[in-house]
Scaffold this motif. Structure first.
Motif, PDB file in Angstrom:
ATOM      1  N   SER A 213     -72.213 101.635   4.125  1.00 43.57           N
ATOM      2  CA  SER A 213     -73.367 101.651   3.358  1.00 43.57           C
ATOM      3  C   SER A 213     -72.546 101.409   1.815  1.00 43.57           C
ATOM      4  CB  SER A 213     -74.408 102.873   3.197  1.00 43.57           C
ATOM      5  OG  SER A 213     -73.633 103.891   2.614  1.00 43.57           O
ATOM      6  N   LEU A 214     -72.933 100.592   0.941  1.00 46.69           N
ATOM      7  CA  LEU A 214     -72.513 100.450  -0.290  1.00 46.69           C
ATOM      8  C   LEU A 214     -73.626 100.753  -1.321  1.00 46.69           C
ATOM      9  CD1 LEU A 214     -70.483  99.483  -2.328  1.00 46.69           C
ATOM     10  CD2 LEU A 214     -71.012  97.098  -1.918  1.00 46.69           C
ATOM     11  N   THR A 215     -73.251 101.798  -2.301  1.00 47.88           N
ATOM     12  CA  THR A 215     -74.451 101.863  -3.463  1.00 47.88           C
ATOM     13  C   THR A 215     -73.513 101.435  -4.624  1.00 47.88           C
ATOM     14  OG1 THR A 215     -75.049 103.853  -2.187  1.00 47.88           O
ATOM     15  CG2 THR A 215     -75.753 103.788  -4.534  1.00 47.88           C
ATOM     16  N   VAL A 216     -74.195 100.469  -5.469  1.00 47.47           N
ATOM     17  CA  VAL A 216     -73.825 100.046  -6.790  1.00 47.47           C
ATOM     18  C   VAL A 216     -74.548 100.736  -7.725  1.00 47.47           C
ATOM     19  CG1 VAL A 216     -73.388  98.123  -8.109  1.00 47.47           C
ATOM     20  CG2 VAL A 216     -73.030  97.759  -5.330  1.00 47.47           C
ATOM     21  N   PHE A 217     -73.733 101.259  -8.721  1.00 47.99           N
ATOM     22  CA  PHE A 217     -74.404 101.909  -9.849  1.00 47.99           C
ATOM     23  C   PHE A 217     -74.332 100.984 -11.019  1.00 47.99           C
ATOM     24  CE2 PHE A 217     -73.171 105.238  -6.978  1.00 47.99           C
ATOM     25  CZ  PHE A 217     -74.311 106.041  -6.892  1.00 47.99           C
ATOM     26  N   GLN A 218     -75.361 100.359 -11.545  1.00 44.63           N
ATOM     27  CA  GLN A 218     -75.268  99.419 -12.603  1.00 44.63           C
ATOM     28  C   GLN A 218     -75.945  99.797 -13.914  1.00 44.63           C
ATOM     29  OE1 GLN A 218     -76.617  94.985 -12.251  1.00 44.63           O
ATOM     30  NE2 GLN A 218     -78.512  95.884 -13.161  1.00 44.63           N
ATOM     31  N   ARG A 219     -75.300  99.734 -14.922  1.00 46.19           N
ATOM     32  CA  ARG A 219     -75.705 100.216 -16.405  1.00 46.19           C
ATOM     33  C   ARG A 219     -76.249  98.850 -16.878  1.00 46.19           C
ATOM     34  NH1 ARG A 219     -71.610 102.462 -20.740  1.00 46.19           N
ATOM     35  NH2 ARG A 219     -70.827 100.431 -20.441  1.00 46.19           N
ATOM     36  N   THR A 220     -75.296  97.647 -16.937  1.00 47.67           N
ATOM     37  CA  THR A 220     -75.707  96.676 -17.464  1.00 47.67           C
ATOM     38  C   THR A 220     -75.375  95.392 -16.824  1.00 47.67           C
ATOM     39  OG1 THR A 220     -74.943  97.379 -19.607  1.00 47.67           O
ATOM     40  CG2 THR A 220     -75.152  95.275 -19.721  1.00 47.67           C
ATOM     41  N   PRO A 221     -76.256  94.491 -16.285  1.00 45.78           N
ATOM     42  CA  PRO A 221     -76.146  93.563 -15.509  1.00 45.78           C
ATOM     43  C   PRO A 221     -75.423  92.550 -16.117  1.00 45.78           C
ATOM     44  CG  PRO A 221     -78.528  93.418 -16.165  1.00 45.78           C
ATOM     45  CD  PRO A 221     -77.932  94.630 -16.823  1.00 45.78           C
ATOM     46  N   ASN A 222     -74.723  91.632 -15.271  1.00 41.34           N
ATOM     47  CA  ASN A 222     -73.990  90.525 -16.064  1.00 41.34           C
ATOM     48  C   ASN A 222     -74.243  89.309 -15.398  1.00 41.34           C
ATOM     49  OD1 ASN A 222     -71.289  91.252 -17.828  1.00 41.34           O
ATOM     50  ND2 ASN A 222     -71.381  92.911 -16.477  1.00 41.34           N
ATOM     51  N   TYR A 223     -74.111  88.252 -16.150  1.00 40.77           N
ATOM     52  CA  TYR A 223     -74.390  86.674 -15.762  1.00 40.77           C
ATOM     53  C   TYR A 223     -73.107  86.446 -14.961  1.00 40.77           C
ATOM     54  CZ  TYR A 223     -77.864  85.940 -19.257  1.00 40.77           C
ATOM     55  OH  TYR A 223     -79.196  86.279 -19.937  1.00 40.77           O
ATOM     56  N   SER A 224     -73.384  85.699 -13.853  1.00 40.57           N
ATOM     57  CA  SER A 224     -72.048  85.016 -13.187  1.00 40.57           C
ATOM     58  C   SER A 224     -72.555  83.962 -12.460  1.00 40.57           C
ATOM     59  CB  SER A 224     -71.770  86.250 -11.949  1.00 40.57           C
ATOM     60  OG  SER A 224     -70.638  85.739 -11.336  1.00 40.57           O
ATOM     61  N   VAL A 225     -71.368  82.966 -12.188  1.00 46.46           N
ATOM     62  CA  VAL A 225     -71.652  81.659 -11.684  1.00 46.46           C
ATOM     63  C   VAL A 225     -70.807  81.615 -10.628  1.00 46.46           C
ATOM     64  CG1 VAL A 225     -72.205  80.547 -14.074  1.00 46.46           C
ATOM     65  CG2 VAL A 225     -69.657  80.660 -13.456  1.00 46.46           C
ATOM     66  N   PRO A 226     -71.089  80.787  -9.567  1.00 42.62           N
ATOM     67  CA  PRO A 226     -70.345  80.682  -8.420  1.00 42.62           C
ATOM     68  C   PRO A 226     -68.948  79.993  -8.531  1.00 42.62           C
ATOM     69  CG  PRO A 226     -72.027  79.040  -8.362  1.00 42.62           C
ATOM     70  CD  PRO A 226     -72.218  79.916  -9.500  1.00 42.62           C
ATOM     71  N   ALA A 227     -67.898  80.422  -8.105  1.00 46.23           N
ATOM     72  CA  ALA A 227     -66.629  79.797  -8.075  1.00 46.23           C
ATOM     73  C   ALA A 227     -66.407  78.590  -7.254  1.00 46.23           C
ATOM     74  CB  ALA A 227     -65.625  80.704  -7.788  1.00 46.23           C
ATOM     75  N   TRP A 228     -67.008  78.602  -6.268  1.00 46.62           N
ATOM     76  CA  TRP A 228     -66.774  77.359  -5.198  1.00 46.62           C
ATOM     77  C   TRP A 228     -65.344  77.280  -4.779  1.00 46.62           C
ATOM     78  CZ3 TRP A 228     -71.430  77.816  -3.274  1.00 46.62           C
ATOM     79  CH2 TRP A 228     -72.517  77.680  -4.045  1.00 46.62           C
ATOM     80  N   ASN A 229     -64.763  78.479  -4.776  1.00 40.91           N
ATOM     81  CA  ASN A 229     -63.326  78.398  -4.542  1.00 40.91           C
ATOM     82  C   ASN A 229     -63.101  77.374  -3.050  1.00 40.91           C
ATOM     83  OD1 ASN A 229     -60.569  78.744  -4.984  1.00 40.91           O
ATOM     84  ND2 ASN A 229     -60.708  80.278  -3.673  1.00 40.91           N
ATOM     85  N   GLU A 230     -61.898  76.845  -2.886  1.00 41.96           N
ATOM     86  CA  GLU A 230     -61.552  75.935  -2.102  1.00 41.96           C
ATOM     87  C   GLU A 230     -60.077  75.825  -1.703  1.00 41.96           C
ATOM     88  OE1 GLU A 230     -63.551  72.452  -2.768  1.00 41.96           O
ATOM     89  OE2 GLU A 230     -62.237  72.094  -4.604  1.00 41.96           O
ATOM     90  N   VAL A 231     -59.580  75.367  -0.806  1.00 45.09           N
ATOM     91  CA  VAL A 231     -58.137  75.169  -0.483  1.00 45.09           C
ATOM     92  C   VAL A 231     -57.764  74.030  -1.507  1.00 45.09           C
ATOM     93  CG1 VAL A 231     -56.418  74.317   1.078  1.00 45.09           C
ATOM     94  CG2 VAL A 231     -58.312  75.771   2.146  1.00 45.09           C
ATOM     95  N   MET A 232     -56.450  74.260  -1.940  1.00 47.73           N
ATOM     96  CA  MET A 232     -56.238  73.209  -2.870  1.00 47.73           C
ATOM     97  C   MET A 232     -55.718  71.929  -2.005  1.00 47.73           C
ATOM     98  SD  MET A 232     -54.974  72.542  -6.025  1.00 47.73           S
ATOM     99  CE  MET A 232     -54.690  74.119  -6.600  1.00 47.73           C
ATOM    100  N   GLU A 233     -56.370  70.677  -2.759  1.00 44.44           N
ATOM    101  CA  GLU A 233     -56.340  69.669  -2.429  1.00 44.44           C
ATOM    102  C   GLU A 233     -54.894  68.617  -2.747  1.00 44.44           C
ATOM    103  OE1 GLU A 233     -59.510  66.953  -3.856  1.00 44.44           O
ATOM    104  OE2 GLU A 233     -61.075  68.301  -2.916  1.00 44.44           O
TER     105      GLU A 233
END
Length: 582
Positions: A213-233
């Motif tokens: 189980s994972l409990t996350v205690f949040q004071r202030t939410p943050n904006y985040s965008v996906p990295a879409w990480n991938e293998v180096m071409e």
């Protein structure tokens, strides 16, 4: 909680040894500074608190730790051979690979012989009569040097809030910035994570796959965008390496010190349909360049509102539970805090064993021997992860008693907020240099670019002092005052000055609220540093020998001059508020 070497190597303390320079820290800043000084024929000693090189990437070994600047740009640029021989495996480098790169650099340039690890500098005192710094460490070292160079990092002093009852908890407590190097097994445990900043956003998806189980205690939410990480071409890597200097030059010409395409148009001049198309295209590309969708997003509130609502709508579409989704939606300026980049962060909250606890109105009350109490509810936990950030910019300086002229300590001088000239040095502390110090772009630029520019400037400065026979250099009060005022004034141009963030020390109770990094843009800052040097170190007082008016020789600094044929973002353009500063 501090992961220093389990068995630090026994050694004899250095006593009454003299060096040309002492460098504090063996991260990317300290290593490059050492390399440059040795190339000038100067002697240097590096003291490093950790058991190895790498700085940030040595300490932050938490699950999911990764760079948010693309790999091909997050590396040194001083050696073309190094550029060509090193290969990255992913678009965004994971911490182990960046640490491996740091170790490769240390080995390739034979840097370790001048570094003493597991050693913390405790005091640095300027001797006004001898015009030298006296440095002491926790290992009993007592040495002196003409120069004391602080390569301590902007995010290196971990912050663990003084929670009531924290010593009562019977399980392990970890900090993401001081992660044990032999790893942590969270498999099948009930885990609590405190914080939802950058390190939490990176580690929470990984921890959720391990914990029962994972409990996350949040004071202030943050904006985040996906990295879409991938293998180096391989094709992309080869294309970059075919003309690496061109990419480096374009990066230096960008306000954030790294290159990415951006749209100079105002978001307010676009139709709603055009804006949505632009945001969707950027979201699908991912990463920090998302802020480059329009040029006025960090300067005009109405423009920022459009991208903020787009991001909130993305969260609502990803997170299935509407109550949790709303808790995860920030209500402040988009990009006001450092924009986060994630891999499946918001999706994590769709898992049944993951719980989000809002502690914004009712903070964590206390730790117990079995968990955490928040808003009258006790959450049983086996292990706790504090993703509570750092005492940014000045925290590492506070750990060392630095004493300048007339017994003045740096902590005393900075009591109302840090004061520097160009983020390089501070009045009252001769020959004390600060790599990426407060008042420089530092965390608002690609860090390695910012580091190299500072080190090159310092190396040329020290070389000039040697040319003219000067023993000390120190800023003049009026120039420092003017620069501090300028840093403060420029910060007001950006919407970032409207937020409570670690940029202003808001995450540390009792800290003065001062916007610490220089937000005017990397090229403008570089031009200012170059101008100061070209004018014979304008604003600095050198105790050079009378009659030694030798113009500075621009050695390493030359590579930071902007070529006219590069796609440079001009100071006028930045002043017009049409440039995204990450």
């Amino acid at each position: 909680m501090t992961p220093n070497s389990k068995n630090p190597k026994k050694r004899t303390a250095e006593d009454n040894v003299s060096f040309d320079a002492v460098i504090v820290g063996a991260g990317f800043a300290g290593m490059y500074m050492l390399h440059c000084l040795r190339g000038m024929g100067l002697s240097a000693r590096v003291y490093e608190a950790g058991g190895g090189v790498g700085g940030t990437w040595y300490w932050n070994q938490y699950p999911g730790a990764r760079c948010d600047v693309e790999s091909m740009q997050y590396s040194y640029s001083f050696s073309e051979e190094l550029d060509q021989e090193w290969s990255w495996s992913e678009k965004y480098s994971p911490q182990p690979e960046i640490l491996a790169y740091a170790n490769h650099v240390a080995d390739r340039f034979n840097l370790r012989k001048n570094i003493l690890f597991d050693t913390q500098v405790t005091t640095a005192t300027f001797d006004e009569h001898k015009k030298r710094w006296h440095i002491e460490t926790n290992r009993g070292d007592q040495v002196n040097a003409q120069f004391c160079i602080m390569a301590v990092g902007c995010l290196s002093a971990a912050n663990t809030p003084p929670f009531d009852g924290i010593s009562d908890f019977q399980g392990p407590i970890y900090h993401t910035g001081e992660w044990p190097h032999d790893g942590v097994n969270l498999e099948g445990l009930h885990v609590g994570v405190i914080g939802t900043g950058s390190s939490a956003i990176q580690c929470i998806p990984i921890i959720s796959r391990q914990a029962s189980s994972l409990t996350v205690f949040q004071r202030t939410p943050n904006y985040s965008v996906p990295a879409w990480n991938e293998v180096m071409e391989p094709e992309y890597e080869q294309a970059v390496k075919a003309d690496y200097p061109a990419l480096r030059a374009k990066a230096r010409a960008r306000p954030a010190g790294f290159y990415f395409p951006f749209n100079m148009q105002s978001a307010l001049d676009a139709t709603p349909e055009e804006r949505k198309h632009q945001y969707e295209k950027r979201w699908e590309s991912g990463g920090l360049p998302f802020l480059g969708a329009y040029g006025d997003l960090l300067f005009e509130k109405a423009a920022n509102d459009t991208i903020a609502e787009f991001a909130r709508e993305k969260i609502r579409n990803i997170v299935k539970d509407p109550i949790t989704a709303e808790l995860l939606c920030p209500d402040n300026v988009f990009g006001c805090k450092r924009l986060c980049v994630d891999s499946g962060y918001f999706e994590t909250y769709n898992q049944d064993h993951v719980t989000l606890v809002d502690v914004s109105k009712n903070p964590i009350e206390r730790f117990t021997n079995q968990g955490i109490v928040a808003d009258g509810v006790e959450y049983p936990l086996d292990a706790i992860v504090c993703a509570t950030g750092f005492a940014a910019m000045t925290g590492a300086f506070d750990k060392i008693r630095i004493t300048g002229r007339d017994g003045l300590t740096l902590t005393e001088k900075w009591q109302a907020g840090p004061r520097t000239y160009l983020g390089l040095s501070s009045v009252g502390f001769p020959n004390l240099f600060m790599i990426t110090g407060p008042g420089s772009p530092s965390v608002l630029a690609s860090m390695i670019q910012a580091i190299e520019q500072h080190v090159d400037w310092m190396a040329d400065c020290i070389g000039h002092m040697r040319d003219v026979g000067a023993e000390t250099i120190e800023p003049m009060s009026q120039y420092e005052d003017d620069w501090v005022e300028h840093v403060n004034e420029v910060s007001k141009v950006s919407l970032r000055s409207t937020c409570s963030s670690w940029y202003v020390g808001a995450n540390i109770p009792g800290r003065p609220r001062v916007f610490m990094p220089y937000i005017g843009g990397f090229p403008i800052y570089v031009d200012k540093c170059n101008e100061v040097m070209t004018k014979g170190f304008e604003g600095f007082l050198l105790d050079k020998v009378v009659g030694t008016e030798v113009p500075p020789k621009i050695r390493r600094t030359e590579r930071w001059r902007m070529a006219l044929d590069i796609d440079v973002i001009s100071p006028a353009t930045i002043a017009a508020r049409r440039v995204p500063i990450i």
